[in-house]
Write a protein that holds these residues in place. Structure first.
Motif, PDB file in Angstrom:
ATOM      1  N   ASN A 105       0.831  -1.195   0.000  1.00 35.43           N
ATOM      2  CA  ASN A 105       0.000   0.000   0.000  1.00 35.43           C
ATOM      3  C   ASN A 105       0.871   1.252   0.000  1.00 35.43           C
ATOM      4  OD1 ASN A 105      -2.182   1.644   0.131  1.00 35.43           O
ATOM      5  ND2 ASN A 105      -2.981   0.887   2.071  1.00 35.43           N
ATOM      6  N   PHE A 106       0.831   2.004  -1.100  1.00 32.06           N
ATOM      7  CA  PHE A 106       1.526   3.302  -1.160  1.00 32.06           C
ATOM      8  C   PHE A 106       0.894   4.128  -2.272  1.00 32.06           C
ATOM      9  CE2 PHE A 106       3.850   0.286  -3.805  1.00 32.06           C
ATOM     10  CZ  PHE A 106       4.015   0.973  -4.995  1.00 32.06           C
ATOM     11  N   LYS A 107       0.991   5.448  -2.130  1.00 32.22           N
ATOM     12  CA  LYS A 107       0.419   6.339  -3.142  1.00 32.22           C
ATOM     13  C   LYS A 107       1.287   6.311  -4.389  1.00 32.22           C
ATOM     14  CE  LYS A 107      -1.981   9.716  -0.206  1.00 32.22           C
ATOM     15  NZ  LYS A 107      -3.313   9.506  -0.795  1.00 32.22           N
ATOM     16  N   LEU A 108       0.628   6.308  -5.558  1.00 32.85           N
ATOM     17  CA  LEU A 108       1.380   6.237  -6.808  1.00 32.85           C
ATOM     18  C   LEU A 108       1.933   7.597  -7.225  1.00 32.85           C
ATOM     19  CD1 LEU A 108      -0.797   3.816  -8.963  1.00 32.85           C
ATOM     20  CD2 LEU A 108       1.120   3.303  -7.471  1.00 32.85           C
ATOM     21  N   PHE A 118       7.595   8.847   1.637  1.00 34.41           N
ATOM     22  CA  PHE A 118       7.666   8.257   2.983  1.00 34.41           C
ATOM     23  C   PHE A 118       7.017   6.880   3.019  1.00 34.41           C
ATOM     24  CE2 PHE A 118       8.258  12.699   4.753  1.00 34.41           C
ATOM     25  CZ  PHE A 118       9.532  12.450   5.251  1.00 34.41           C
ATOM     26  N   GLN A 119       5.911   6.726   2.301  1.00 41.38           N
ATOM     27  CA  GLN A 119       5.242   5.419   2.261  1.00 41.38           C
ATOM     28  C   GLN A 119       6.155   4.358   1.650  1.00 41.38           C
ATOM     29  OE1 GLN A 119       1.621   6.431   0.156  1.00 41.38           O
ATOM     30  NE2 GLN A 119       0.401   6.351   2.032  1.00 41.38           N
ATOM     31  N   LYS A 120       6.840   4.731   0.577  1.00 41.44           N
ATOM     32  CA  LYS A 120       7.740   3.774  -0.086  1.00 41.44           C
ATOM     33  C   LYS A 120       8.923   3.415   0.819  1.00 41.44           C
ATOM     34  CE  LYS A 120       6.377   5.313  -4.674  1.00 41.44           C
ATOM     35  NZ  LYS A 120       6.654   6.266  -5.740  1.00 41.44           N
ATOM     36  N   LEU A 121       9.451   4.398   1.526  1.00 43.30           N
ATOM     37  CA  LEU A 121      10.534   4.118   2.473  1.00 43.30           C
ATOM     38  C   LEU A 121      10.057   3.177   3.572  1.00 43.30           C
ATOM     39  CD1 LEU A 121      12.102   7.689   2.771  1.00 43.30           C
ATOM     40  CD2 LEU A 121      13.255   5.669   1.854  1.00 43.30           C
ATOM     41  N   PHE A 122       8.835   3.411   4.045  1.00 40.21           N
ATOM     42  CA  PHE A 122       8.259   2.560   5.092  1.00 40.21           C
ATOM     43  C   PHE A 122       8.091   1.124   4.582  1.00 40.21           C
ATOM     44  CE2 PHE A 122       4.473   0.834   7.313  1.00 40.21           C
ATOM     45  CZ  PHE A 122       4.993   0.808   8.608  1.00 40.21           C
ATOM     46  N   VAL A 123       7.597   0.993   3.346  1.00 41.86           N
ATOM     47  CA  VAL A 123       7.431  -0.343   2.754  1.00 41.86           C
ATOM     48  C   VAL A 123       8.786  -1.039   2.631  1.00 41.86           C
ATOM     49  CG1 VAL A 123       6.777  -1.613   0.664  1.00 41.86           C
ATOM     50  CG2 VAL A 123       5.276   0.187   1.531  1.00 41.86           C
ATOM     51  N   LYS A 124       9.793  -0.303   2.160  1.00 45.03           N
ATOM     52  CA  LYS A 124      11.118  -0.913   1.948  1.00 45.03           C
ATOM     53  C   LYS A 124      11.766  -1.341   3.262  1.00 45.03           C
ATOM     54  CE  LYS A 124      15.776  -0.138   0.207  1.00 45.03           C
ATOM     55  NZ  LYS A 124      16.658   0.632  -0.693  1.00 45.03           N
ATOM     56  N   PHE A 125      11.766  -0.458   4.264  1.00 45.96           N
ATOM     57  CA  PHE A 125      12.554  -0.710   5.476  1.00 45.96           C
ATOM     58  C   PHE A 125      11.762  -1.368   6.606  1.00 45.96           C
ATOM     59  CE2 PHE A 125      15.025   2.686   3.394  1.00 45.96           C
ATOM     60  CZ  PHE A 125      16.239   2.021   3.310  1.00 45.96           C
ATOM     61  N   SER A 126      10.423  -1.413   6.485  1.00 43.48           N
ATOM     62  CA  SER A 126       9.631  -2.018   7.549  1.00 43.48           C
ATOM     63  C   SER A 126       8.733  -3.145   7.048  1.00 43.48           C
ATOM     64  CB  SER A 126       8.781  -0.951   8.244  1.00 43.48           C
ATOM     65  OG  SER A 126       7.979  -1.528   9.244  1.00 43.48           O
ATOM     66  N   VAL A 127       7.883  -2.831   6.058  1.00 44.04           N
ATOM     67  CA  VAL A 127       6.872  -3.800   5.618  1.00 44.04           C
ATOM     68  C   VAL A 127       7.515  -5.053   5.013  1.00 44.04           C
ATOM     69  CG1 VAL A 127       4.934  -4.190   4.024  1.00 44.04           C
ATOM     70  CG2 VAL A 127       5.125  -2.010   5.259  1.00 44.04           C
ATOM     71  N   THR A 163       9.800   1.510  -9.496  1.00 41.76           N
ATOM     72  CA  THR A 163      11.028   0.761  -9.768  1.00 41.76           C
ATOM     73  C   THR A 163      11.828   0.589  -8.474  1.00 41.76           C
ATOM     74  OG1 THR A 163      11.086   1.689 -11.993  1.00 41.76           O
ATOM     75  CG2 THR A 163      13.126   0.719 -11.188  1.00 41.76           C
ATOM     76  N   TYR A 164      11.796   1.622  -7.655  1.00 39.50           N
ATOM     77  CA  TYR A 164      12.506   1.616  -6.369  1.00 39.50           C
ATOM     78  C   TYR A 164      12.060   0.429  -5.514  1.00 39.50           C
ATOM     79  CZ  TYR A 164      13.690   3.344  -1.647  1.00 39.50           C
ATOM     80  OH  TYR A 164      14.160   3.462  -0.366  1.00 39.50           O
ATOM     81  N   LEU A 165      10.753   0.254  -5.359  1.00 37.47           N
ATOM     82  CA  LEU A 165      10.244  -0.841  -4.524  1.00 37.47           C
ATOM     83  C   LEU A 165      10.371  -2.196  -5.206  1.00 37.47           C
ATOM     84  CD1 LEU A 165       7.105   0.517  -2.636  1.00 37.47           C
ATOM     85  CD2 LEU A 165       9.379   0.013  -1.752  1.00 37.47           C
ATOM     86  N   THR A 166      10.233  -2.228  -6.521  1.00 36.31           N
ATOM     87  CA  THR A 166      10.387  -3.505  -7.235  1.00 36.31           C
ATOM     88  C   THR A 166      11.810  -4.028  -7.064  1.00 36.31           C
ATOM     89  OG1 THR A 166       8.768  -2.724  -8.860  1.00 36.31           O
ATOM     90  CG2 THR A 166      10.017  -4.694  -9.429  1.00 36.31           C
ATOM     91  N   GLU A 167      12.784  -3.130  -7.242  1.00 39.91           N
ATOM     92  CA  GLU A 167      14.191  -3.525  -7.057  1.00 39.91           C
ATOM     93  C   GLU A 167      14.450  -3.959  -5.607  1.00 39.91           C
ATOM     94  OE1 GLU A 167      16.464  -3.929  -9.205  1.00 39.91           O
ATOM     95  OE2 GLU A 167      16.275  -2.546 -10.888  1.00 39.91           O
ATOM     96  N   LEU A 214      12.237  -5.274  -3.497  1.00 38.23           N
ATOM     97  CA  LEU A 214      11.624  -6.592  -3.311  1.00 38.23           C
ATOM     98  C   LEU A 214      12.531  -7.695  -3.847  1.00 38.23           C
ATOM     99  CD1 LEU A 214       7.867  -6.012  -4.171  1.00 38.23           C
ATOM    100  CD2 LEU A 214       8.691  -7.234  -2.151  1.00 38.23           C
ATOM    101  N   ILE A 215      13.047  -7.490  -5.057  1.00 39.50           N
ATOM    102  CA  ILE A 215      13.938  -8.493  -5.667  1.00 39.50           C
ATOM    103  C   ILE A 215      15.146  -8.740  -4.760  1.00 39.50           C
ATOM    104  CG2 ILE A 215      15.497  -8.963  -7.608  1.00 39.50           C
ATOM    105  CD1 ILE A 215      13.559  -7.292  -9.371  1.00 39.50           C
TER     106      ILE A 215
END
Length: 338
Positions: free
Chosen positions: A39-42, A50-59, A82-86, A88-89
């Motif tokens: 869940n993050f705003k597009l 901030f949502q993407k950082l939270f997903v990367k470092f916490s979720v 691309t930031y979050l896809t990379e 996740l990989i």
């Protein structure tokens, strides 16, 4: 085998965009998958960042810590980051022994970044970090091979479509046609002179159309099938009637337009551009008609006998049963894993 489908949370209701991803979620959950929604705003901006950082470092790290028994992750691509896809990989590779696959919905270097070589290079590199891809069809697969994709690829063939509405059971034939889509992009409609009824559905109605083109309204992807009562569904893109043009017209040479699945899952045969990647599928299974130009539509519809139409209609209704069950995504996922 423990399998997880990674999807983006998308709550748009009147937009057909998320429909294909939602359907794949439904069908793969039936097939034993677990669903992991991010869940993050597009849109760009501080909140989204901030949502993407939270997903990367916490979720992501928390999920991977709690679910160490996963054998395979499937990402519905693109996630529009691309930031979050990379990330996740990288984290799936470093923190688990699971296999990683993409289910391709759109290849952006074939669509929005078609002339951007650096984007294409980075997208191909990302694909090669997976253990395999579910791609739309063999035309897309060939293009990816030619661009340097080395991982195994499995063709979906056609998108499934969750459609609870009754099938369109019109046994009569008058050569009527429907078209569903964003009407702002359907500029060809302004130039189309047609003797058969063409009923159009979607947002951005232009109010005035040439003779025999009628506006039918705007509906959610779930409501729309009950409004499609015509003989054929039209698949066309661009601003001319002699060929599919522009970015999205060219894209039809490689992708599976979701509206093909909308029509077929409703029991409607399809009229499609002859150079579209799905034209061969439509013709070989006698699910409709492939045409070079919209100038040919009236003549083709006039020549079609009732018996010929009924055969296409019967085939479309058989195909509808497959699409409504998730037959194609379940098959492709099984093949790419094995």
């Amino acid at each position: 085998m423990n399998k997880v489908l990674i999807s983006l949370s998308d709550k748009k209701s009147n937009d057909a965009g998320p429909k294909a991803k939602r359907d794949i979620e439904k069908f793969l959950l039936e097939d034993g998958f677990k669903l992991w929604k991010l869940n993050f705003k597009l849109e760009t901006g501080m909140i989204s960042r901030f949502q993407k950082l939270f997903v990367k470092f916490s979720v992501i790290p928390r999920y991977l810590r709690k679910n160490k028994d996963i054998d395979a992750f499937f990402i519905q691509y693109p996630l529009y980051s691309t930031y979050l896809t990379e990330s996740l990989i990288e984290q799936i590779r470093n923190k688990t022994n699971a296999k990683l696959y993409f289910i391709i919905h759109d290849i952006e270097s074939l669509r929005l970044f078609v002339n951007d070589d650096s984007y294409k290079k980075s997208e191909i590199e990302m694909f090669n970090k997976t253990d395999g891809l579910v791609v739309h069809n063999d035309k897309m697969k060939t293009w990816l091979l030619n661009q340097g994709v080395k991982v195994p690829m499995e063709s979906l063939e056609i998108f499934d479509y969750d459609n609870p509405e009754p099938l369109v059971n019109n046994s009569g034939y008058e050569g009527s046609v429907c078209f569903a889509g964003n009407l702002a992009k359907a500029e060809f409609l302004d130039k189309l002179q047609i003797n058969h009824l063409l009923k159009v559905f979607g947002p951005n109605n232009k109010n005035v159309y040439p003779k025999n083109i009628e506006y039918g309204g705007q509906y959610t992807p779930e409501q729309l099938p009950r409004e499609l009562k015509q003989n054929f569904g039209l698949v066309w893109d661009g601003d001319t009637i002699t060929s599919c043009t522009g970015v999205f017209g060219e894209y039809m040479k490689y992708n599976n337009p979701h509206k093909v699945s909308l029509y077929l899952s409703s029991g409607l045969p399809v009229i499609i551009w002859k150079k579209a990647a799905l034209a061969e599928f439509i013709e070989s299974d006698n699910l409709g008609i492939a045409i070079d130009s919209l100038n040919d539509v009236d003549e083709i519809l006039n020549k079609l006998s009732l018996e010929e139409y009924r055969q296409k209609k019967e085939n479309a209704m058989k195909m509808a049963a497959k699409l409504r069950s998730g037959f194609y995504i379940k098959k492709a996922v099984s093949k790419v894993i094995n």
